[in-house]
Design a protein around this motif. Structure first.
Motif, PDB file in Angstrom:
ATOM      1  N   LEU A   1      28.682 -15.389  -3.218  1.00  0.00           N
ATOM      2  CA  LEU A   1      28.837 -15.590  -4.667  1.00  0.00           C
ATOM      3  C   LEU A   1      28.456 -14.343  -5.457  1.00  0.00           C
ATOM      4  CD1 LEU A   1      27.316 -19.141  -5.399  1.00  0.00           C
ATOM      5  CD2 LEU A   1      29.655 -18.529  -4.750  1.00  0.00           C
ATOM      6  N   PHE A   2      29.159 -14.131  -6.549  1.00  0.00           N
ATOM      7  CA  PHE A   2      28.710 -13.142  -7.532  1.00  0.00           C
ATOM      8  C   PHE A   2      27.543 -13.748  -8.304  1.00  0.00           C
ATOM      9  CE2 PHE A   2      33.186 -11.829  -7.012  1.00  0.00           C
ATOM     10  CZ  PHE A   2      32.999 -10.479  -6.754  1.00  0.00           C
ATOM     11  N   ASP A   3      26.405 -13.065  -8.326  1.00  0.00           N
ATOM     12  CA  ASP A   3      25.265 -13.575  -9.097  1.00  0.00           C
ATOM     13  C   ASP A   3      25.566 -13.535 -10.590  1.00  0.00           C
ATOM     14  OD1 ASP A   3      23.173 -13.878  -6.933  1.00  0.00           O
ATOM     15  OD2 ASP A   3      23.833 -11.812  -6.623  1.00  0.00           O
ATOM     16  N   LEU A   4      26.253 -12.462 -10.991  1.00  0.00           N
ATOM     17  CA  LEU A   4      26.529 -12.285 -12.413  1.00  0.00           C
ATOM     18  C   LEU A   4      27.929 -11.696 -12.569  1.00  0.00           C
ATOM     19  CD1 LEU A   4      25.024 -12.779 -15.052  1.00  0.00           C
ATOM     20  CD2 LEU A   4      24.065 -10.474 -14.882  1.00  0.00           C
ATOM     21  N   ILE A   5      28.699 -12.294 -13.471  1.00  0.00           N
ATOM     22  CA  ILE A   5      30.055 -11.798 -13.755  1.00  0.00           C
ATOM     23  C   ILE A   5      30.108 -11.376 -15.215  1.00  0.00           C
ATOM     24  CG2 ILE A   5      32.509 -12.370 -13.804  1.00  0.00           C
ATOM     25  CD1 ILE A   5      31.981 -14.479 -11.648  1.00  0.00           C
ATOM     26  N   PHE A   6      30.501 -10.134 -15.465  1.00  0.00           N
ATOM     27  CA  PHE A   6      30.584  -9.583 -16.821  1.00  0.00           C
ATOM     28  C   PHE A   6      32.024  -9.588 -17.328  1.00  0.00           C
ATOM     29  CE2 PHE A   6      26.738  -7.545 -15.247  1.00  0.00           C
ATOM     30  CZ  PHE A   6      25.905  -7.514 -16.343  1.00  0.00           C
ATOM     31  N   PHE A   7      32.177 -10.002 -18.580  1.00  0.00           N
ATOM     32  CA  PHE A   7      33.422  -9.805 -19.311  1.00  0.00           C
ATOM     33  C   PHE A   7      33.076  -9.147 -20.641  1.00  0.00           C
ATOM     34  CE2 PHE A   7      34.575 -13.287 -16.535  1.00  0.00           C
ATOM     35  CZ  PHE A   7      35.918 -13.078 -16.257  1.00  0.00           C
ATOM     36  N   GLY A   8      34.077  -8.544 -21.291  1.00  0.00           N
ATOM     37  CA  GLY A   8      33.916  -8.186 -22.691  1.00  0.00           C
ATOM     38  C   GLY A   8      34.041  -9.458 -23.508  1.00  0.00           C
ATOM     39  N   ASN A   9      33.360  -9.516 -24.667  1.00  0.00           N
ATOM     40  CA  ASN A   9      33.462 -10.711 -25.499  1.00  0.00           C
ATOM     41  C   ASN A   9      34.905 -10.949 -25.927  1.00  0.00           C
ATOM     42  OD1 ASN A   9      32.051 -12.860 -27.007  1.00  0.00           O
ATOM     43  ND2 ASN A   9      32.872 -11.787 -28.788  1.00  0.00           N
TER      44      ASN A   9
ATOM     45  N   MET B   1      21.851  -8.135  -4.944  1.00  0.00           N
ATOM     46  CA  MET B   1      22.560  -8.757  -6.058  1.00  0.00           C
ATOM     47  C   MET B   1      24.041  -8.368  -6.008  1.00  0.00           C
ATOM     48  SD  MET B   1      21.346  -8.703  -9.961  1.00  0.00           S
ATOM     49  CE  MET B   1      22.105  -9.932 -10.985  1.00  0.00           C
ATOM     50  N   LYS B   2      24.905  -9.345  -6.277  1.00  0.00           N
ATOM     51  CA  LYS B   2      26.341  -9.057  -6.277  1.00  0.00           C
ATOM     52  C   LYS B   2      26.885  -9.299  -7.685  1.00  0.00           C
ATOM     53  CE  LYS B   2      30.691 -10.442  -4.037  1.00  0.00           C
ATOM     54  NZ  LYS B   2      31.382 -11.476  -3.243  1.00  0.00           N
ATOM     55  N   THR B   3      27.492  -8.284  -8.256  1.00  0.00           N
ATOM     56  CA  THR B   3      28.011  -8.426  -9.619  1.00  0.00           C
ATOM     57  C   THR B   3      29.487  -8.052  -9.681  1.00  0.00           C
ATOM     58  OG1 THR B   3      27.392  -6.172 -10.213  1.00  0.00           O
ATOM     59  CG2 THR B   3      25.795  -7.894 -10.727  1.00  0.00           C
ATOM     60  N   LEU B   4      30.145  -8.630 -10.666  1.00  0.00           N
ATOM     61  CA  LEU B   4      31.558  -8.342 -10.928  1.00  0.00           C
ATOM     62  C   LEU B   4      31.706  -7.979 -12.405  1.00  0.00           C
ATOM     63  CD1 LEU B   4      34.631  -8.530 -10.094  1.00  0.00           C
ATOM     64  CD2 LEU B   4      34.542 -10.903 -10.903  1.00  0.00           C
ATOM     65  N   VAL B   5      32.514  -6.979 -12.694  1.00  0.00           N
ATOM     66  CA  VAL B   5      32.849  -6.652 -14.079  1.00  0.00           C
ATOM     67  C   VAL B   5      34.357  -6.713 -14.230  1.00  0.00           C
ATOM     68  CG1 VAL B   5      32.491  -5.077 -15.982  1.00  0.00           C
ATOM     69  CG2 VAL B   5      31.059  -4.896 -13.966  1.00  0.00           C
ATOM     70  N   CYS B   6      34.842  -7.465 -15.203  1.00  0.00           N
ATOM     71  CA  CYS B   6      36.272  -7.532 -15.470  1.00  0.00           C
ATOM     72  C   CYS B   6      36.582  -6.647 -16.671  1.00  0.00           C
ATOM     73  CB  CYS B   6      36.692  -8.970 -15.743  1.00  0.00           C
ATOM     74  SG  CYS B   6      36.405 -10.031 -14.305  1.00  0.00           S
ATOM     75  N   VAL B   7      37.559  -5.750 -16.510  1.00  0.00           N
ATOM     76  CA  VAL B   7      37.873  -4.783 -17.568  1.00  0.00           C
ATOM     77  C   VAL B   7      39.369  -4.825 -17.883  1.00  0.00           C
ATOM     78  CG1 VAL B   7      36.001  -3.258 -16.813  1.00  0.00           C
ATOM     79  CG2 VAL B   7      38.332  -2.828 -16.002  1.00  0.00           C
ATOM     80  N   LYS B   8      39.694  -4.283 -19.068  1.00  0.00           N
ATOM     81  CA  LYS B   8      41.100  -4.203 -19.470  1.00  0.00           C
ATOM     82  C   LYS B   8      41.425  -2.784 -19.898  1.00  0.00           C
ATOM     83  CE  LYS B   8      44.553  -6.573 -22.293  1.00  0.00           C
ATOM     84  NZ  LYS B   8      44.779  -7.599 -23.340  1.00  0.00           N
ATOM     85  N   ARG B   9      42.591  -2.316 -19.476  1.00  0.00           N
ATOM     86  CA  ARG B   9      43.086  -1.001 -19.898  1.00  0.00           C
ATOM     87  C   ARG B   9      43.743  -1.164 -21.267  1.00  0.00           C
ATOM     88  NH1 ARG B   9      45.674   3.729 -17.724  1.00  0.00           N
ATOM     89  NH2 ARG B   9      47.734   4.161 -18.579  1.00  0.00           N
ATOM     90  N   VAL B  10      43.287  -0.392 -22.246  1.00  0.00           N
ATOM     91  CA  VAL B  10      43.882  -0.468 -23.592  1.00  0.00           C
ATOM     92  C   VAL B  10      44.183   0.952 -24.086  1.00  0.00           C
ATOM     93  CG1 VAL B  10      42.702  -2.619 -24.217  1.00  0.00           C
ATOM     94  CG2 VAL B  10      41.635  -0.428 -24.775  1.00  0.00           C
ATOM     95  N   PRO B  11      45.219   1.082 -24.933  1.00  0.00           N
ATOM     96  CA  PRO B  11      45.513   2.410 -25.483  1.00  0.00           C
ATOM     97  C   PRO B  11      44.462   2.825 -26.515  1.00  0.00           C
ATOM     98  CG  PRO B  11      47.004   0.770 -26.404  1.00  0.00           C
ATOM     99  CD  PRO B  11      46.176   0.069 -25.371  1.00  0.00           C
TER     100      PRO B  11
END
Lengths: 314, 255
Positions: free
Chosen positions: B114-122, B1-11
């Motif tokens: 392909l990424f099977d699943l891509i995660f974002f924060g809502n 399985m190939k997954t991606l997580v997109c994240v953001k740096r916040v203070p």
């Protein structure tokens, strides 16, 4: 002309939808409303808009956000809407973001005010309400969601006319569709509805320490909450968390015990009518937003309050 | 399985938000930074999927050079590699952010599937745009469910639970899919010291995309005028109990 997506429950427009209608009125021009799915026709008769469009289709029994986006975007193009407004609830925000990308437009989420013009000016919420952003929206077709409970709702009224239509829905727009529903847990007082909320923060010190918080909450018929620090330590489940990324509460009184008052936490407690802080630190940030304070150790103060309540009831 | 997580740096904003003089950003001189909370749960979930299914896991961020810290944090708990879209620190709007993410996903998928699943924060904790995941899903023509507190992969499907009206709405999406998640999905683990050591050696690809003009253009930030209150002190220690119960009776919640 403005088009407002109106959500409805049990045949009536939701409060947040009436708030969206009020914000849209500030844009000037005529306002049309769109209601989708079963119950929409019943809700339409009390929606204050020039025209209420009612979308009816067998496939709309269950929420399908791509279908909603397709109907919303299609109607906006058909009637030449220059602004599309929706409440900032979960489902409506989801459908609006999909509509924005389909229409090739930006989306300004969680706005609390708009000033018509070119560009359109919006004030939107950041950090769950701890910060505001004033922004310019450079487009001829503005998509805006309205932050819940930040705008006074439009008074109920009758529509100028109601137009029912059957939208075309592509199979591809039904792939993402609610298939099932898990009911909310039964019993107990929910944090969202509780008249009294007693929360514990890091100052409680341990999972076992919550016994004094639970005791007071039970005596007051209230709900137990906690801060993010507590959840991240694994002391309480996330369902108890009050804050920007947890529950939003609106009790008559919120008793915050051993809670420092980080903006992340306060973002969830802004709806409280009164706040009582119990904290050893009289300089903690919570003290500048609380109405009342007891300076002291919650492990001594809370049992004393519970004992006094019992004594007066005896 | 190939997954991606997109994240953001916040203070981590603490008790009070202070703005820079030009009112364009939060003054972060004295603040620490973290992965935006919803996305932190996305990282944890991707690691759990890898623990069950194996495969490739990638963490991606668009942010300043310092955001490498959040990529390394993710790799420290088990993500295999990172992609950093390096900015000059200026905030990108949602359309621009999604566009840059789509470009780099396409490039990675062309190279390694392909990424099977891509995660974002809502939604991100800071700008709260509620749309990046949906924009990316639309560009990639993949199904997307939002606001999830339950994500379970079962064969070629992902079962998604979305919090709605106190209960949960359930979706079933065919893979490949995009999901946007909420804090509470899981309890993220803390990185171990060996994990941190390993993370420093994991591959990190850095790219510098060009920021397009914004159609949602920030004019300025404003700290809302809260009523600056001075709490009325009812007492100190347990001796305050009587005054507290008087107050509860006055509000009408004591009985």
């Amino acid at each position: 002309m403005n088009l407002v997506l109106v959500e409805h429950v049990d045949g009536a427009a939701t409060d947040v939808s009436l708030q969206a209608l009020a914000l849209a009125a500030g844009l000037g021009g005529e306002t049309h409303a769109l209601v989708i799915g079963p119950g929409g026709a019943a809700a339409s008769v009390n929606i204050p808009a020039a025209v209420v469009h009612v979308a009816e289709h067998d496939a709309l029994d269950a929420f399908a956000p791509d279908a909603w986006a397709s109907i919303l975007g299609g109607l906006a193009e058909q009637i030449g809407a220059t602004a599309i407004v929706a409440p900032g609830s979960g489902h409506a925000t989801d459908a609006m973001a999909r509509a924005a990308v389909r229409l090739g437009e930006p989306l300004a989420a969680n706005c609390i005010s708009v000033t018509p013009g070119d560009p359109l000016l919006v004030t939107r919420v950041r950090w769950g309400g701890s910060l505001l952003e004033e922004a310019r929206l450079h487009t001829g077709r503005a998509l805006i969601t309205v932050a819940p409970h930040a705008v006074v709702a439009a008074p109920a009224g009758s529509p100028g006319s109601v137009e029912t239509f059957t939208p075309e829905i592509a199979d591809a727009d039904l792939v993402v569709r609610v298939r099932d529903r898990v009911a909310p847990p039964a019993g107990g007082v929910s944090l969202a509805d509780a008249k009294v909320v007693v929360t514990g923060g890091r100052g409680v010190g341990s999972p076992e320490g919550f016994v004094v918080v639970e005791e007071l909450a039970a005596l007051l018929g209230g709900a137990v909450g906690c801060s993010r620090a507590v959840t991240m330590s694994g002391w309480r489940p996330h369902t108890d968390q009050v804050g920007q990324t947890g529950n939003k509460i609106a009790p008559e009184i919120y008793i915050a015990c051993g809670v420092s008052g980080a903006t992340q936490h306060i973002a969830g407690a802004k709806g409280a009518k009164k706040i009582l802080a119990v904290n050893t630190d009289s300089e903690a940030p919570i003290m500048s937003i609380a109405d009342y304070a007891v300076v002291g150790d919650l492990h001594e103060v809370l049992p004393a309050i519970s004992a006094e309540l019992r004594r007066r009831r005896a | 399985m190939k997954t991606l997580v997109c994240v953001k740096r916040v203070p981590m904003t603490g008790g009070r938000i202070v703005l820079t003089e030009d009112e364009q950003a939060i003054e972060t001189k004295h603040l620490g930074f973290a992965i935006s909370p919803h996305e932190e749960c996305g990282v944890e979930e991707a690691v759990r999927l890898w623990e069950h299914h194996g495969g490739d896991t990638v963490v991606l961020t668009l942010g300043p050079a310092d955001a490498e810290e959040q990529l390394r944090d993710s790799m420290a708990i088990g993500i295999a590699r990172g992609i950093h879209l390096v900015t000059d620190g200026e905030e990108w709007d949602p359309e621009a952010t999604a566009g840059a993410i789509v470009d780099v996903i396409r490039a990675d998928e062309a190279a390694s599937g392909l990424f099977d699943l891509i995660f974002f924060g809502n939604e991100s904790a800071d700008s709260g745009g509620f749309q990046i995941g949906l924009r990316v899903a639309h560009a990639l023509d993949r199904p997307c469910a939002t606001g999830l507190k339950g994500v379970a992969v079962d064969g070629d499907l992902v079962r998604c639970e979305q919090e709605e009206g106190g209960g949960r709405d359930v979706y079933e999406l065919p893979l490949p899919a995009v999901v946007t998640v909420l804090e509470g999905l899981n309890l993220p683990r803390y990185p171990s010291v060996p994990g941190r050591m390993r993370a420093g050696r994991k591959p990190l690809e850095a790219l510098t995309p060009v920021r397009p003009a914004s159609r949602l253009e920030r004019a300025r930030l404003v700290v809302p005028e809260g009523e600056s209150k001075q709490a009325e002190v009812l007492g100190r220690g347990p001796d305050a109990a009587a005054a507290v119960v008087d107050l509860l009776e006055q509000i009408g919640v004591a009985s």
